[in-house]
Design an enzyme around this catalytic site. Structure first.
Site, PDB file in Angstrom:
ATOM      1  N   LYS A 140      -7.170   1.323  -3.015  1.00 38.40           N
ATOM      2  CA  LYS A 140      -6.779   0.870  -1.676  1.00 38.40           C
ATOM      3  C   LYS A 140      -6.970   1.981  -0.653  1.00 38.40           C
ATOM      4  O   LYS A 140      -7.389   1.739   0.483  1.00 38.40           O
ATOM      5  CB  LYS A 140      -5.325   0.397  -1.682  1.00 38.40           C
ATOM      6  CG  LYS A 140      -4.803  -0.083  -0.316  1.00 38.40           C
ATOM      7  CD  LYS A 140      -5.620  -1.263   0.230  1.00 38.40           C
ATOM      8  CE  LYS A 140      -5.183  -1.674   1.634  1.00 38.40           C
ATOM      9  NZ  LYS A 140      -3.872  -2.332   1.675  1.00 38.40           N
ATOM     10  N   LYS A 151       0.169   4.760   8.263  1.00 38.93           N
ATOM     11  CA  LYS A 151       0.736   5.052   6.934  1.00 38.93           C
ATOM     12  C   LYS A 151      -0.352   5.068   5.868  1.00 38.93           C
ATOM     13  O   LYS A 151      -0.420   5.982   5.048  1.00 38.93           O
ATOM     14  CB  LYS A 151       1.803   4.008   6.608  1.00 38.93           C
ATOM     15  CG  LYS A 151       2.438   4.148   5.229  1.00 38.93           C
ATOM     16  CD  LYS A 151       1.885   3.166   4.209  1.00 38.93           C
ATOM     17  CE  LYS A 151       2.190   1.733   4.565  1.00 38.93           C
ATOM     18  NZ  LYS A 151       1.775   0.783   3.509  1.00 38.93           N
ATOM     19  N   THR A 165       0.868  -1.175   0.000  1.00 38.48           N
ATOM     20  CA  THR A 165       0.000   0.000   0.000  1.00 38.48           C
ATOM     21  C   THR A 165       0.905   1.225   0.000  1.00 38.48           C
ATOM     22  O   THR A 165       1.645   1.459   0.948  1.00 38.48           O
ATOM     23  CB  THR A 165      -0.917   0.012   1.225  1.00 38.48           C
ATOM     24  OG1 THR A 165      -1.748  -1.156   1.180  1.00 38.48           O
ATOM     25  CG2 THR A 165      -1.799   1.251   1.232  1.00 38.48           C
TER      26      THR A 165
END
Length: 286
Positions: free
Chosen positions: A171, A239, A96
């Protein structure tokens, strides 16, 4: 394609790499901590001493590492993946990461005649172990079709999302949805505890109704059981949410729920819970 280089053997990557061995691919692997490769080496994988060496001579390279800075280093570094892949070969970053970085890698790969995809995954450690991951793919559609058999060894719901960066954007949307769902479930049980209710009765009452979700039935269940082992770490959730927050500002939209959950998760990371699972968000309310 027969020969695959696989870089990143963390909670998810090790299981994903194992499925590629099961599917009959010749696997070369690299991980910063070599000991994590031992189970795969015992099954016939070959260890390489650097990402560049892991890429050299392969038909395709798969990566799933920690942060965008790691992705940038292993792909665009002087002795990285793109510098060592031959024209006509393939790569897919399943980390990701940043949509803009995915576009940079795609463009640099194209200059070299390399076919690059961004293909982040959802489904966590359970999906990785069971080869049931959702795989969200951005890049050229013909490249997607060539890589689909490799993806099929690791996941079930494999979707071509669009041009380079579209996988990463999808995502981000997924993580934005999880943030609100997880925080809502945590707030429900913070309320139930403060109200003096029996938490097990509350869980039995609401986890199968309109409030049902994966986050409720899995993450809240683990937290109530005192299980904070990571399937997906708080620090990585931070993150991911940060990518969603930064890109949303670029697109000119305000996501206040995401921003709030990001602040909560950051506070947990700063207090030492960064390597615990995302179910630790419940601790924020205690």
């Amino acid at each position: 394609m027969k020969k695959i280089g696989f870089i990143g053997l963390g909670i998810m990557g090790a299981a994903m790499a194992g499925h590629l061995i099961d599917a009959g691919y010749e696997l070369s692997v690299y991980n910063r901590t070599k000991s994590k490769a031992a189970p795969l080496l015992a099954r016939g994988a070959r260890y390489c001493e650097s990402p560049g060496k892991c890429a050299a001579g392969q038909d395709a390279v798969i990566t799933i590492v920690g942060y965008p800075k790691d992705v940038e280093e292993i792909y665009l570094g002087a002795n990285g993946i793109l510098a060592n892949l031959s024209a006509g070969t393939y790569t897919a970053d399943m980390t990701t990461s940043s949509p803009s970085l995915a576009v940079r890698i795609y463009e640099e790969a194209k200059k070299r005649g390399i076919h690059a995809l961004d293909a982040p995954v959802t489904g966590g450690d359970m999906g990785a172990r069971n080869a049931t991951l959702n795989i969200l793919v951005g890049g050229d559609e013909d490249t997607f079709h060539v890589m689909q058999p490799i993806f099929a060894a690791m996941g079930k719901n494999i979707v071509y999302e669009g041009t380079a960066g579209a996988g990463q954007k999808t995502k981000a949307a997924n993580q934005i949805a999880i943030a609100g769902t997880l925080a809502g479930a945590c707030e429900a049980f913070a309320y139930a505890r403060a109200a003096g209710l029996d938490l097990e009765k509350v869980f039995s009452s609401i986890s199968g109704g309109a409030a049902a979700s994966f986050q409720m039935s899995n993450m809240i269940r683990k937290a109530l059981d005192g299980d904070f082992a990571p399937g997906f770490m708080i620090k990585h959730f931070v993150k991911d949410m940060n990518i969603g927050a930064e890109t949303s500002r670029e697109y000119g939209i305000d996501l206040p729920v995401l921003e709030q959950v990001l602040r909560e998760a950051r506070s947990l990371e700063e207090s030492g819970s960064g390597t615990e699972g995302t179910q630790s968000l419940l601790k924020y309310y205690e």
